[in-house]
Design an enzyme around this catalytic site. Structure first.
Site, mmCIF file in Angstrom:
data_model
loop_
_atom_site.group_PDB
_atom_site.id
_atom_site.type_symbol
_atom_site.label_atom_id
_atom_site.label_comp_id
_atom_site.label_asym_id
_atom_site.label_seq_id
_atom_site.Cartn_x
_atom_site.Cartn_y
_atom_site.Cartn_z
ATOM 1 N N LYS A 297 8.766 -3.409 15.644
ATOM 2 C CA LYS A 297 9.123 -2.143 14.989
ATOM 3 C C LYS A 297 10.109 -1.359 15.858
ATOM 4 C CE LYS A 297 7.435 -1.181 11.342
ATOM 5 N NZ LYS A 297 7.841 -1.673 9.976
ATOM 6 N N ASN B 39 8.438 -9.404 -2.028
ATOM 7 C CA ASN B 39 8.246 -10.856 -2.228
ATOM 8 C C ASN B 39 6.801 -11.204 -2.590
ATOM 9 O OD1 ASN B 39 6.930 -10.620 0.212
ATOM 10 N ND2 ASN B 39 8.065 -12.247 1.254
ATOM 11 N N PHE C 228 0.832 -1.205 0.000
ATOM 12 C CA PHE C 228 0.000 0.000 0.000
ATOM 13 C C PHE C 228 0.878 1.271 0.000
ATOM 14 C CE2 PHE C 228 -2.127 2.835 3.352
ATOM 15 C CZ PHE C 228 -2.749 3.640 2.406
ATOM 16 N N ILE D 135 -10.563 1.369 8.087
ATOM 17 C CA ILE D 135 -11.306 2.178 7.101
ATOM 18 C C ILE D 135 -11.714 1.317 5.904
ATOM 19 C CG2 ILE D 135 -11.027 4.099 5.441
ATOM 20 C CD1 ILE D 135 -9.563 5.622 7.724
ATOM 21 N N GLY E 140 -3.702 -6.131 22.119
ATOM 22 C CA GLY E 140 -2.614 -5.418 21.424
ATOM 23 C C GLY E 140 -3.002 -4.012 21.005
ATOM 24 N N TYR F 106 3.829 -6.675 17.295
ATOM 25 C CA TYR F 106 4.159 -5.816 16.147
ATOM 26 C C TYR F 106 4.924 -4.570 16.608
ATOM 27 C CZ TYR F 106 3.398 -2.388 12.430
ATOM 28 O OH TYR F 106 3.580 -1.417 11.473
#
Ligand code: NAD
Ligand code: UGA
Length: 325
Positions: free
Chosen positions: A156, A36, A15, A193, A277, A152
């Site tokens: 990061k 990939n 995206f 969204i 989370g 996640y």
């Protein structure tokens, strides 16, 4: 604006990566996309449809976990790398922490090692608002504690720490950009969204996790892309992290109301339990990005949602990304 530079974008079929690539290709840069094309969601081919026809864009199917392949792509006199590839998504990381870890942490470490072996001048690392965890104050500036909730967010943050370490130890010119819930045409099909719009247009009830009072700093893709490109041009960014949000926030309940208004379809959402989370609020203080990068986001949530809904309505069904089964 960057022009006539030799650029590599990892995750270029995704995206954010595909929008970044379109803007850079438009400005006569020589762009290589490295992706990939994994099956986290389908129809990534549609993301790069317009790029396939461009002479100054090469599409390479490759994995960031393949260090030899990365070394060989960078040998080709790449000047700037945008490292956008990742296993994104807070909720998916709760289900698949190893996949999230290997792609986001080992993948970024590979990228840093490959850059260290090359003549690359600058590396931009895509990070996330999820590195902050539960907010201690709002809006959140870059000095806010980093205490992620989700695997996640942890991945990061680990990737950011490796970037900073490679700056300190080897002088790699790298900065991290903390994106805040990005939306716009071609948004990932696992994000709110996208899911809500699809449901509302089908006159089906969207599902809200929790009471819907959680807030997000929803950021329109063109604003994110402008910040990413500005970060590659700016000086004094090495070893730094920058928030790239809109600098405003909207609750999930208000988001649903805005989508109902935009689509003209009235539906009643279903409320279910909170997602593991999930953080309660995100809201970026963007002063640092404004001052150092000249970042200046433009698109209001109302205008951005209209653009998303227009895109959704005008896109043939086979070009809309599909969630993985
Ligand atoms: P996306 O899934 O659409 O794009 C990621 C791309 O990386 C995909 O095309 C995927 O095929 C590719 N990829 C995954 N693993 C790979 C591997 N091992 N080797 C090569 N390519 C691989 O996601 P997105 O929403 O465009 O997110 C892009 C980046 O921005 C990610 O780093 C994500 O963590 C970060 N981010 C996104 C948001 C958001 O709201 N979308 C917010 C904060 C941070
Ligand atoms: C998003 C991206 O998915 C992450 O990749 C990214 O790193 C993160 O933004 C970020 O800003 O750092 P998230 O905020 O969870 O994560 O994005 P959405 O999927 O758009 O969710 C927004 C809110 O809507 C969340 O509170 C979520 O729980 C809620 N939601 C989502 C629902 O209530 N229902 C749904 O069906 C989907």
């Amino acid at each position: 604006m960057l022009e006539e530079r030799r650029i590599l974008i990892t995750g270029g079929a995704g995206f954010i990566g595909s929008h970044l690539a379109e803007e850079l290709v438009e400005h006569n840069n020589i762009v290589k996309l490295y992706d990939n094309f994994n099956d986290f969601y389908f129809n990534k081919e549609a993301n790069i449809k317009s790029l396939k026809e461009k002479k100054n864009c090469e599409i390479i199917k490759g994995d960031i976990l393949d260090l030899e392949a990365l070394n060989s792509v960078l040998k080709d006199d790449i000047e700037i790398v945008f490292h956008i590839a990742a296993q994104p998504g807070v909720r998916v990381s709760v289900q698949a922490p190893f996949k999230t870890h290997s792609t986001n942490v080992t993948g970024t470490l590979n990228m840093l090692v490959a850059v260290q072996n090359s003549n690359v001048e600058k590396l931009i690392n895509a990070s996330s608002s999820s590195v902050y965890g539960p907010p201690k104050y709002l809006p959140i500036d870059e000095n806010h504690p980093t205490d992620p909730v989700s695997p996640y967010g942890a991945s990061k943050l680990a990737a950011e720490k490796y970037c900073k370490s490679f700056y300190r130890v080897y002088g790699i010119n790298v900065c991290s950009l903390r994106f805040f819930t990005v939306y716009g045409p071609r948004q990932r099909p696992d994000m709110a969204i996208h899911i809500f719009t699809q449901k509302i247009l089908r006159n089906e009830p969207p599902t809200i996790f929790g009471d819907g009072n959680q807030t997000r700093d929803f950021t329109f893709i063109n604003d994110t892309v402008s910040g990413v490109i500005a970060s590659a041009e700016a000086k004094n960014t090495a070893g730094e992290a920058f928030n790239l949000g809109k600098g405003e926030r909207c609750s999930v309940n208000d988001l649903i109301s805005l989508l109902i208004k935009t689509t003209g379809n009235a539906v009643k959402p279903i409320f279910t339990k909170e997602m593991k989370g999930d953080v309660s609020h995100t809201w970026a203080d963007i002063t640092k990005a404004k001052n150092i990068l000249g970042y200046n986001p433009q698109i209001s949530i109302e205008a951005g949602l209209k653009k998303f809904v227009d895109w959704y309505r005008s896109t043939p069904p086979n070009e809309i990304p599909k969630a993985s089964p």
